[in-house]
Scaffold this motif. Sequence first.
Motif, PDB file in Angstrom:
ATOM      1  N   MET A   1       0.838  -1.203   0.000  1.00 32.70           N
ATOM      2  CA  MET A   1       0.000   0.000   0.000  1.00 32.70           C
ATOM      3  C   MET A   1       0.871   1.250   0.000  1.00 32.70           C
ATOM      4  N   ILE A   2       1.638   1.463   1.097  1.00 33.32           N
ATOM      5  CA  ILE A   2       2.631   2.539   1.145  1.00 33.32           C
ATOM      6  C   ILE A   2       3.963   1.925   0.772  1.00 33.32           C
ATOM      7  N   PRO A   3       4.578   2.357  -0.341  1.00 31.85           N
ATOM      8  CA  PRO A   3       5.715   1.625  -0.915  1.00 31.85           C
ATOM      9  C   PRO A   3       6.996   1.630  -0.116  1.00 31.85           C
ATOM     10  N   ASN A   4       7.235   2.621   0.763  1.00 29.59           N
ATOM     11  CA  ASN A   4       8.499   2.640   1.503  1.00 29.59           C
ATOM     12  C   ASN A   4       8.311   3.308   2.858  1.00 29.59           C
ATOM     13  N   ASN A   5       9.342   3.160   3.717  1.00 27.13           N
ATOM     14  CA  ASN A   5       9.263   3.665   5.086  1.00 27.13           C
ATOM     15  C   ASN A   5       9.290   5.191   5.152  1.00 27.13           C
ATOM     16  N   ILE A   6       9.945   5.817   4.187  1.00 31.13           N
ATOM     17  CA  ILE A   6       9.984   7.286   4.173  1.00 31.13           C
ATOM     18  C   ILE A   6       8.568   7.843   4.043  1.00 31.13           C
TER      19      ILE A   6
ATOM     20  N   GLY B   1      -2.952   5.142   7.117  1.00 26.19           N
ATOM     21  CA  GLY B   1      -1.809   4.668   7.897  1.00 26.19           C
ATOM     22  C   GLY B   1      -2.144   3.434   8.709  1.00 26.19           C
ATOM     23  N   ILE B   2      -3.321   3.408   9.322  1.00 29.18           N
ATOM     24  CA  ILE B   2      -3.745   2.243  10.113  1.00 29.18           C
ATOM     25  C   ILE B   2      -3.919   1.027   9.208  1.00 29.18           C
ATOM     26  N   ALA B   3      -4.543   1.214   8.031  1.00 25.98           N
ATOM     27  CA  ALA B   3      -4.729   0.104   7.098  1.00 25.98           C
ATOM     28  C   ALA B   3      -3.388  -0.442   6.623  1.00 25.98           C
ATOM     29  N   ASP B   4      -2.447   0.450   6.340  1.00 26.82           N
ATOM     30  CA  ASP B   4      -1.122   0.015   5.898  1.00 26.82           C
ATOM     31  C   ASP B   4      -0.428  -0.808   6.971  1.00 26.82           C
ATOM     32  N   ALA B   5      -0.544  -0.372   8.238  1.00 24.71           N
ATOM     33  CA  ALA B   5       0.067  -1.123   9.336  1.00 24.71           C
ATOM     34  C   ALA B   5      -0.618  -2.470   9.538  1.00 24.71           C
ATOM     35  N   ALA B   6      -1.934  -2.523   9.317  1.00 22.30           N
ATOM     36  CA  ALA B   6      -2.674  -3.767   9.515  1.00 22.30           C
ATOM     37  C   ALA B   6      -2.325  -4.806   8.458  1.00 22.30           C
TER      38      ALA B   6
ATOM     39  N   ARG C   1      -9.158  -2.700  -2.426  1.00 23.22           N
ATOM     40  CA  ARG C   1      -9.534  -1.622  -3.344  1.00 23.22           C
ATOM     41  C   ARG C   1     -11.038  -1.584  -3.603  1.00 23.22           C
ATOM     42  N   SER C   2     -11.665  -2.739  -3.653  1.00 28.34           N
ATOM     43  CA  SER C   2     -13.097  -2.807  -3.969  1.00 28.34           C
ATOM     44  C   SER C   2     -13.967  -2.933  -2.732  1.00 28.34           C
ATOM     45  N   GLY C   3     -13.357  -2.944  -1.551  1.00 28.95           N
ATOM     46  CA  GLY C   3     -14.110  -3.147  -0.317  1.00 28.95           C
ATOM     47  C   GLY C   3     -14.766  -1.883   0.221  1.00 28.95           C
ATOM     48  N   ASN C   4     -15.681  -2.063   1.167  1.00 32.42           N
ATOM     49  CA  ASN C   4     -16.410  -0.940   1.747  1.00 32.42           C
ATOM     50  C   ASN C   4     -15.517  -0.044   2.591  1.00 32.42           C
ATOM     51  N   ALA C   5     -14.500  -0.628   3.232  1.00 26.39           N
ATOM     52  CA  ALA C   5     -13.595   0.176   4.067  1.00 26.39           C
ATOM     53  C   ALA C   5     -12.862   1.205   3.217  1.00 26.39           C
ATOM     54  N   CYS C   6     -12.343   0.759   2.075  1.00 32.51           N
ATOM     55  CA  CYS C   6     -11.625   1.662   1.180  1.00 32.51           C
ATOM     56  C   CYS C   6     -12.571   2.714   0.614  1.00 32.51           C
TER      57      CYS C   6
ATOM     58  N   VAL D   1      -4.592   3.817  -2.084  1.00 36.24           N
ATOM     59  CA  VAL D   1      -4.885   4.839  -1.071  1.00 36.24           C
ATOM     60  C   VAL D   1      -6.319   5.364  -1.203  1.00 36.24           C
ATOM     61  N   CYS D   2      -7.150   4.664  -1.968  1.00 32.32           N
ATOM     62  CA  CYS D   2      -8.600   4.902  -2.005  1.00 32.32           C
ATOM     63  C   CYS D   2      -9.004   6.235  -2.613  1.00 32.32           C
ATOM     64  N   LEU D   3      -8.184   6.798  -3.474  1.00 28.54           N
ATOM     65  CA  LEU D   3      -8.530   8.017  -4.190  1.00 28.54           C
ATOM     66  C   LEU D   3      -8.491   7.732  -5.684  1.00 28.54           C
TER      67      LEU D   3
END
Length: 335
Positions: free
Chosen positions: A1-6, A71-76, A89-94, A171-173
């Motif tokens: 989801m988030i490609p790197n730690n930076i 951020g929470i989704a990426d950590a999960a 990507r297709s889910g209700n959360a996103c 990232v749901c946009l």
Amino acid sequence: MIPNNILRVSLWVVCMFSLITNVIVIAGRIKSKIPAIRNKFRTTVGESQNTFLINLAIADYLTGVYLCAIGIADAAFGKDYFLSAFGWRSGNACKGIGFIGFSANVASMLILTFVSVERFCTIVFPFGKDLFRSKLTAIICVAIWVTSGAMAIAPIILSEFVTELFGFSDVCLGLPINSVPEMSNFQISEVPLGAPEAGLVATRKDADIKSLKWIYSQIVYIYFSATCVSIITFCYISIFISAIRSKIQSGRPGSNKDEIKMAFRIFIIVGTDLLCWLPVITTGILSTTGYKISANAYAWFAIFVLPINSAFNPLIYTLPAIKKRKENEPSFIAK
């Protein structure tokens, strides 16, 4: 989801900064019961301007909420995100997170536009200050939230009837970016036995820039945002020209220090809007020409580009008013 730690660290820094600063702005502008905050934020801001800036802070706070949810989704998901990419990507959360981010971006842009128009009418025209009364301002703010909410929920509702109407990214946009496909963009199909290439075949699902989802995304992120930025730029340039013309006509002597300060403030206001939306507009235009953009661009836009206004608006529209109050002088930005 988030490609790197930076990007992960940057996401949380921008997120917390947006949340904290905008909460302070909201608390101060509604005249919180905390004496220390109330005294600092008691400025010469007019009622209509104050209403606009409260709603602006709420929209910018929601952008911080959106970043926090990403951020929470990426950590999960962690390193196993690619296994759940399609479902995410297709889910209700996103879709819910995308609704918050989308509506917050649209509301923030509309409010900034009306703030600019209100300043333009008040400063450039003699009787402009009587145009935006408290009742009209409240109606405008309600209309802005209804409009931004409708624009955000429309593709979610219609996506139930039109396949892939609004292609949510990691990232749901649904930015107008024709990105290079990743592994989650491959479609697995089976070729019947006896065919030259029997078995399972992976086919890239390249974005169709002529589809309905691209047209909608282009309208919002290219044409709509370009129109708002143009109006904001025109208003503040007109304010600056009007101030210079008034000084020349009145024959006031002295240095150009006030004009330099005003020009710098206008540069900051217009500059942050351009930094926020010009990359999106430019990238969207490039995508419509068929230019391929890295899929990681979504994360960069969501973390560093779109939240620029949300992070800096409190510094631009509230701190100058606090400083001017200490100097007993109203600010042209918020007076």
